[in-house]
Scaffold this motif. Structure first.
Motif, PDB file in Angstrom:
ATOM      1  N   THR A   1       3.082  -1.482  19.707  1.00  0.00           N
ATOM      2  CA  THR A   1       2.893  -2.508  20.735  1.00  0.00           C
ATOM      3  C   THR A   1       4.234  -3.064  21.204  1.00  0.00           C
ATOM      4  O   THR A   1       4.450  -3.276  22.404  1.00  0.00           O
ATOM      5  CB  THR A   1       2.007  -3.637  20.188  1.00  0.00           C
ATOM      6  OG1 THR A   1       0.757  -3.091  19.764  1.00  0.00           O
ATOM      7  CG2 THR A   1       1.763  -4.697  21.253  1.00  0.00           C
ATOM      8  N   VAL A   2       5.138  -3.303  20.264  1.00  0.00           N
ATOM      9  CA  VAL A   2       6.466  -3.799  20.641  1.00  0.00           C
ATOM     10  C   VAL A   2       7.168  -2.804  21.561  1.00  0.00           C
ATOM     11  O   VAL A   2       7.737  -3.184  22.596  1.00  0.00           O
ATOM     12  CB  VAL A   2       7.312  -4.064  19.375  1.00  0.00           C
ATOM     13  CG1 VAL A   2       8.739  -4.452  19.767  1.00  0.00           C
ATOM     14  CG2 VAL A   2       6.685  -5.153  18.532  1.00  0.00           C
ATOM     15  N   GLN A   3       7.122  -1.540  21.200  1.00  0.00           N
ATOM     16  CA  GLN A   3       7.823  -0.533  22.000  1.00  0.00           C
ATOM     17  C   GLN A   3       7.218  -0.397  23.392  1.00  0.00           C
ATOM     18  O   GLN A   3       7.945  -0.323  24.387  1.00  0.00           O
ATOM     19  CB  GLN A   3       7.780   0.829  21.272  1.00  0.00           C
ATOM     20  CG  GLN A   3       8.393   0.843  19.886  1.00  0.00           C
ATOM     21  CD  GLN A   3       9.916   0.957  19.923  1.00  0.00           C
ATOM     22  OE1 GLN A   3      10.551   0.538  20.875  1.00  0.00           O
ATOM     23  NE2 GLN A   3      10.488   1.484  18.853  1.00  0.00           N
ATOM     24  N   ARG A   4       5.890  -0.389  23.481  1.00  0.00           N
ATOM     25  CA  ARG A   4       5.250  -0.170  24.781  1.00  0.00           C
ATOM     26  C   ARG A   4       5.252  -1.413  25.655  1.00  0.00           C
ATOM     27  O   ARG A   4       5.447  -1.330  26.873  1.00  0.00           O
ATOM     28  CB  ARG A   4       3.813   0.317  24.570  1.00  0.00           C
ATOM     29  CG  ARG A   4       3.690   1.699  23.974  1.00  0.00           C
ATOM     30  CD  ARG A   4       2.242   2.157  23.975  1.00  0.00           C
ATOM     31  NE  ARG A   4       1.398   1.247  23.217  1.00  0.00           N
ATOM     32  CZ  ARG A   4       1.160   1.360  21.910  1.00  0.00           C
ATOM     33  NH1 ARG A   4       1.747   2.325  21.225  1.00  0.00           N
ATOM     34  NH2 ARG A   4       0.366   0.514  21.285  1.00  0.00           N
ATOM     35  N   ASP A   5       5.014  -2.573  25.042  1.00  0.00           N
ATOM     36  CA  ASP A   5       4.825  -3.768  25.843  1.00  0.00           C
ATOM     37  C   ASP A   5       6.137  -4.490  26.134  1.00  0.00           C
ATOM     38  O   ASP A   5       6.269  -5.133  27.172  1.00  0.00           O
ATOM     39  CB  ASP A   5       3.873  -4.734  25.126  1.00  0.00           C
ATOM     40  CG  ASP A   5       3.366  -5.830  26.042  1.00  0.00           C
ATOM     41  OD1 ASP A   5       2.536  -5.512  26.908  1.00  0.00           O
ATOM     42  OD2 ASP A   5       3.818  -6.986  25.904  1.00  0.00           O
ATOM     43  N   LEU A   6       7.120  -4.392  25.224  1.00  0.00           N
ATOM     44  CA  LEU A   6       8.376  -5.102  25.437  1.00  0.00           C
ATOM     45  C   LEU A   6       9.510  -4.158  25.806  1.00  0.00           C
ATOM     46  O   LEU A   6      10.182  -4.368  26.824  1.00  0.00           O
ATOM     47  CB  LEU A   6       8.754  -5.883  24.174  1.00  0.00           C
ATOM     48  CG  LEU A   6      10.133  -6.565  24.196  1.00  0.00           C
ATOM     49  CD1 LEU A   6      10.205  -7.577  25.324  1.00  0.00           C
ATOM     50  CD2 LEU A   6      10.445  -7.217  22.857  1.00  0.00           C
ATOM     51  N   MET A   7       9.738  -3.129  25.007  1.00  0.00           N
ATOM     52  CA  MET A   7      10.908  -2.277  25.241  1.00  0.00           C
ATOM     53  C   MET A   7      10.863  -1.608  26.605  1.00  0.00           C
ATOM     54  O   MET A   7      11.899  -1.432  27.251  1.00  0.00           O
ATOM     55  CB  MET A   7      11.008  -1.202  24.140  1.00  0.00           C
ATOM     56  CG  MET A   7      11.209  -1.755  22.749  1.00  0.00           C
ATOM     57  SD  MET A   7      12.760  -2.638  22.540  1.00  0.00           S
ATOM     58  CE  MET A   7      12.156  -4.244  22.027  1.00  0.00           C
ATOM     59  N   ALA A   8       9.666  -1.225  27.056  1.00  0.00           N
ATOM     60  CA  ALA A   8       9.566  -0.536  28.342  1.00  0.00           C
ATOM     61  C   ALA A   8       9.957  -1.422  29.512  1.00  0.00           C
ATOM     62  O   ALA A   8      10.241  -0.915  30.605  1.00  0.00           O
ATOM     63  CB  ALA A   8       8.142  -0.006  28.545  1.00  0.00           C
ATOM     64  N   THR A   9       9.984  -2.741  29.317  1.00  0.00           N
ATOM     65  CA  THR A   9      10.323  -3.659  30.403  1.00  0.00           C
ATOM     66  C   THR A   9      11.803  -4.014  30.437  1.00  0.00           C
ATOM     67  O   THR A   9      12.243  -4.676  31.377  1.00  0.00           O
ATOM     68  CB  THR A   9       9.507  -4.951  30.267  1.00  0.00           C
ATOM     69  OG1 THR A   9       9.901  -5.641  29.065  1.00  0.00           O
ATOM     70  CG2 THR A   9       8.021  -4.650  30.192  1.00  0.00           C
ATOM     71  N   LEU A  10      12.570  -3.581  29.430  1.00  0.00           N
ATOM     72  CA  LEU A  10      13.959  -4.007  29.313  1.00  0.00           C
ATOM     73  C   LEU A  10      14.898  -2.979  29.932  1.00  0.00           C
ATOM     74  O   LEU A  10      14.606  -1.773  29.925  1.00  0.00           O
ATOM     75  CB  LEU A  10      14.321  -4.211  27.841  1.00  0.00           C
ATOM     76  CG  LEU A  10      13.536  -5.294  27.094  1.00  0.00           C
ATOM     77  CD1 LEU A  10      13.960  -5.325  25.638  1.00  0.00           C
ATOM     78  CD2 LEU A  10      13.733  -6.649  27.737  1.00  0.00           C
ATOM     79  N   PRO A  11      16.028  -3.425  30.464  1.00  0.00           N
ATOM     80  CA  PRO A  11      17.034  -2.461  30.928  1.00  0.00           C
ATOM     81  C   PRO A  11      17.581  -1.661  29.753  1.00  0.00           C
ATOM     82  O   PRO A  11      17.698  -2.160  28.647  1.00  0.00           O
ATOM     83  CB  PRO A  11      18.114  -3.353  31.551  1.00  0.00           C
ATOM     84  CG  PRO A  11      17.913  -4.697  30.942  1.00  0.00           C
ATOM     85  CD  PRO A  11      16.449  -4.827  30.670  1.00  0.00           C
ATOM     86  N   GLY A  12      17.883  -0.393  30.012  1.00  0.00           N
ATOM     87  CA  GLY A  12      18.345   0.487  28.943  1.00  0.00           C
ATOM     88  C   GLY A  12      17.231   1.240  28.261  1.00  0.00           C
ATOM     89  O   GLY A  12      17.472   1.912  27.260  1.00  0.00           O
ATOM     90  N   PHE A  13      15.986   1.152  28.773  1.00  0.00           N
ATOM     91  CA  PHE A  13      14.849   1.842  28.171  1.00  0.00           C
ATOM     92  C   PHE A  13      15.078   3.351  28.223  1.00  0.00           C
ATOM     93  O   PHE A  13      15.439   3.902  29.266  1.00  0.00           O
ATOM     94  CB  PHE A  13      13.575   1.462  28.909  1.00  0.00           C
ATOM     95  CG  PHE A  13      12.350   2.205  28.457  1.00  0.00           C
ATOM     96  CD1 PHE A  13      11.852   2.040  27.177  1.00  0.00           C
ATOM     97  CD2 PHE A  13      11.694   3.075  29.309  1.00  0.00           C
ATOM     98  CE1 PHE A  13      10.724   2.721  26.750  1.00  0.00           C
ATOM     99  CE2 PHE A  13      10.564   3.755  28.901  1.00  0.00           C
ATOM    100  CZ  PHE A  13      10.083   3.576  27.618  1.00  0.00           C
ATOM    101  N   ILE A  14      14.870   4.040  27.091  1.00  0.00           N
ATOM    102  CA  ILE A  14      15.136   5.485  27.009  1.00  0.00           C
ATOM    103  C   ILE A  14      13.875   6.292  26.752  1.00  0.00           C
ATOM    104  O   ILE A  14      13.947   7.493  26.485  1.00  0.00           O
ATOM    105  CB  ILE A  14      16.168   5.788  25.905  1.00  0.00           C
ATOM    106  CG1 ILE A  14      15.687   5.295  24.547  1.00  0.00           C
ATOM    107  CG2 ILE A  14      17.506   5.189  26.246  1.00  0.00           C
ATOM    108  CD1 ILE A  14      16.591   5.681  23.392  1.00  0.00           C
TER     109      ILE A  14
END
Length: 735
Positions: free
Chosen positions: A404-417
């Motif tokens: 959930t952290v990776q999909r819901d938060l990380m995907a919205t941040l700059p630098g997403f890989i």
């Protein structure tokens, strides 16, 4: 363009005799075949225009009156040839029905579907026999034309044959003919639905062993093809199988392909459980809701780590996530690398916010099972529960939370890989395109966050968006609501300073150090304390807030010993600290060595040496020294010096009136001869050995020195090589 078909021509050419394969232009025209003229003159012009007469093998002069040419039916266009062949099929229905009636009854041995398949194929074989008898064509050509006519619908066959055999190829017809020729017409009885019902040959042959062995082979080596599996089974069972009391041929590769496809779909869960356990756990293993297993707040925490799907200006960091299973609230720690220190910092963060848990569930990661982590759990009175190896489902709550952290938060941040290989491929393509444009990685991936900013985003997301969003595992309630509704007491650590010290990172990998003359060496710095003793083994924790200070415990890690300081980092006078340390060391030594000094004063200076001499004398009386083996050592210089000494002795005359002691020296028989060699050569040594051996042979007794020398010389390569030469050449070898 199809021409008009003449009923007269069609009737005139139909019959049961051999097919006429050579036709004149007039005969071709009267047949009214599709695509050909229907008058003799037009047909002759077409034949001349298309150059039919130039085909020597397919055109010949007509032998009858009127001359002209006869043309082979092979020159006709395809549609015309097929139409002509179809008109020669008289009696095919009768021949097909006769073939079915002549076949044995198999109703009791197989299913109705299989019997219908056999009868339809036998009818087609009988129709082909009638066609082949009337056609003057090679076997391959006849089979190809018959199959093509059947597909076009130009053959007269019974209706049940059309309903059963939808399509027919030349290869299939050849295979059926081979079965009939070998007498194995039972193979024509095929129940196409038997395999789907689990009653096919591959399912039932050899009492079901074929299917079991094929699946076992796929489990063992999933990449094997149907051809590999078939060859393996032929090696085990041969070319025939036992199926329902009769012997049948091993099915074809295509049958194996269809069966393997069917089995892989029908046994997907079992095969995945054996070949891909992780995929089975993720897709098929039954799992119930976990909330009912935990009935209290802080009864169970789960922690795990994963690389963040975001790049920062400082590189890629890892996320440590801790979740309370009962309330589903979570906290996140951003750290550079997975280490035990990160586990301690995460636990401290959660303890301050939530209180003390009863149990913490982790996997077998080195950071979670490290001595430092185990020591921390034990010091806090928390039960450490380690999941079984390769069993992520045992801590599925935190696994899903990280997703959930990776999909819901990380995907919205700059630098997403990206989350997966597919996502990464797209981004790598963008990176390659950016490289062609002259952009660097930071521009290509839009890297804009620092590690500290990533940590703040994680805290804001966990305490804001996630904590106040309805959760499916909580019956629609939010983690914040569940935690706030808890009314029972929560254990908390009263002394946060003590907690900070327990969670402080340890020195090195295990925290242990030995006090040296310069103090405790940690990361190229030396920490000093008057309370520490040189050679003492201690356990050290670092102060995260002050690099110039460490906390020192006894080797058990529980007894506090001292605070050690790095003078340069702490801004202290190193000389003063060293002086105080030396003074403390002197006091410790003085106190512990009083008895030693008293005993030392009682020992006289000569006591030790006299005791040693008495011991040596006693030991010498019981030991006898064995003479050592010796070899004469000489150099040209030593030989020259010896000659000079002997010459000097001979040149000194005796004193007046003084008698010369001992016998007079013998006169040198050759005073004018100068010796060529002043040292012992190998040949001289070997002659010496021969002389000693001759004395032994004459029963003479050798001296100890002579015996030792001869025994040692016989072991040398020089003796062995000269002995060989002497045996072959005699005295010539020693000159």
């Amino acid at each position: 363009m199809r021409g008009r078909r003449s009923t007269r021509g069609r009737r005139s050419m139909r019959g049961h005799g051999p097919v006429k394969t050579w036709l004149t232009a007039d005969e071709i025209a009267r047949l009214a075949l599709p695509g050909l003229p229907e008058s003799r003159e037009a047909m002759s012009r077409k034949a001349a225009r298309d150059g039919w007469s130039s085909h020597r093998a397919l055109a010949r002069p007509r032998a009858g009156r009127g001359g002209g040419f006869e043309y082979h039916v092979g020159l006709l266009p395809l549609d015309a040839r097929l139409a002509y062949a179809a008109r020669q099929m008289g009696g095919t229905i009768e021949a097909g029905l006769a073939a079915v009636q002549a076949a044995p009854d198999i109703a009791a041995a197989t299913t109705r579907q299989a019997q219908a398949e056999r009868d339809a194929r036998l009818a087609l074989i009988g129709a082909y026999d009638a066609f082949e008898r009337s056609a003057d064509l090679p076997r391959m050509a006849a089979v190809s034309i018959f199959a093509r006519l059947y597909r076009r619908g130009d053959l007269a066959v019974p209706d049940f044959v059309r309903a059963t055999v939808k399509r027919l190829s030349g290869r299939t017809l050849m295979r059926w003919l081979a079965m009939r020729r070998s007498g194995d017409i039972g193979r024509l009885a095929v129940d196409r639905g038997a395999a789907r019902r689990g009653q096919g040959i591959l399912e039932q042959a050899e009492n079901g062993e074929i299917k079991v062995k094929a699946l076992a082979l796929i489990v063992r080596q999933p990449a094997l093809s149907a051809d590999h599996v078939r060859d393996y089974l032929i090696d085990l069972y041969g070319e025939t199988l036992s199926y329902r009391g009769r012997s049948v041929a091993m099915p074809t590769v295509r049958a194996f392909q269809a069966a393997l496809k069917r089995w892989r779909a029908g046994h997907a869960m079992e095969l995945m459980a054996l070949t891909h356990p992780d995929g089975f756990k993720s897709r098929y293993r039954a799992s119930g809701a976990r909330a009912h297993l935990v009935t209290a707040l802080n009864a169970l925490w789960e922690i795990d780590a994963s690389p963040a799907d975001v790049l920062t200006r400082d590189g890629r960091y890892s996320l440590y996530v801790c979740i309370d299973v009962f309330s589903r609230r979570l906290t996140i720690l951003v750290t550079r690398t997975p280490r035990a220190e990160a586990v301690a910092l995460l636990i401290r963060k959660a303890l301050i916010a939530w209180g003390v848990p009863e149990r913490i569930k982790t996997d077998n990661g080195s950071d979670f099972v490290a001595k430092a982590s185990k020591r921390l759990f034990a010091a806090l009175g928390i039960e450490a529960d380690t999941a079984n190896p390769f069993s992520p489902e045992e801590k599925g709550t935190v696994e899903r939370a990280i997703g959930t952290v990776q999909r819901d938060l990380m995907a919205t941040l700059p630098g997403f890989i990206g989350h997966s290989v597919a996502d990464r491929k797209v981004i790598e393509q963008r990176k390659a395109f950016a490289a062609r444009l002259g952009q660097d990685d930071a521009q290509a991936f839009c890297v804009d966050l620092s590690a500290a900013e990533l940590g703040r985003y994680c805290d804001t997301w966990a305490e804001g968006r996630y904590a106040h969003r309805p959760h499916g595992g909580l019956a629609g309630a939010t983690p914040f609501q569940v935690a706030a509704a808890w009314r029972q007491p929560v254990r908390r650590v009263a002394d946060e300073a003590a907690l900070a010290l327990l969670c402080a990172p340890i020195a090195g990998q295990d925290g242990y150090r030995t006090v040296g003359k310069q103090g405790l060496r940690i990361d190229h710095l030396f920490y000093l304390s008057p309370e520490l003793r040189v050679g003492e083994r201690v356990f050290v924790r670092l102060d995260p807030a002050d690099m110039g200070r460490v906390f020192v415990f006894a080797e058990d890690g529980e007894t506090f010993r001292a605070i050690a300081l790095a003078p340069g980092m702490a801004g202290l006078d190193r000389a003063a600290i060293v002086a105080e340390t030396r003074a403390s060391q002197k006091r410790f030594i003085d106190q512990g060595t009083k008895a030693l000094r008293r005993e030392a004063r009682a020992i006289k200076p000569r006591d030790v040496v006299e005791a040693l001499n008495r011991r040596a004398a006693a030991r010498a009386g019981t030991l006898v020294e064995f003479p050592k083996r010796a070899e004469a050592h000489s150099t040209p210089e030593l030989a020259a010096a010896g000659s000079a000494v002997r010459a000097g002795r001979a040149a000194v005359p005796p004193s007046h009136g003084e008698a010369v002691p001992g016998p007079a020296p013998a006169a040198d028989p050759t005073p004018e001869v100068t010796p060529l060699r002043s040292f012992e050569t190998p040949q001289i040594r070997y002659r010496r050995a021969l002389g000693l051996e001759a004395r032994l042979a004459a029963a003479e007794t050798l001296s100890t020195e002579e015996a030792l020398w001869l025994g040692g010389y016989r072991q040398t390569p020089e003796y062995r090589s000269l002995a060989t030469l002497y045996a072959d050449f005699g005295d010539q070898a020693l000159r």
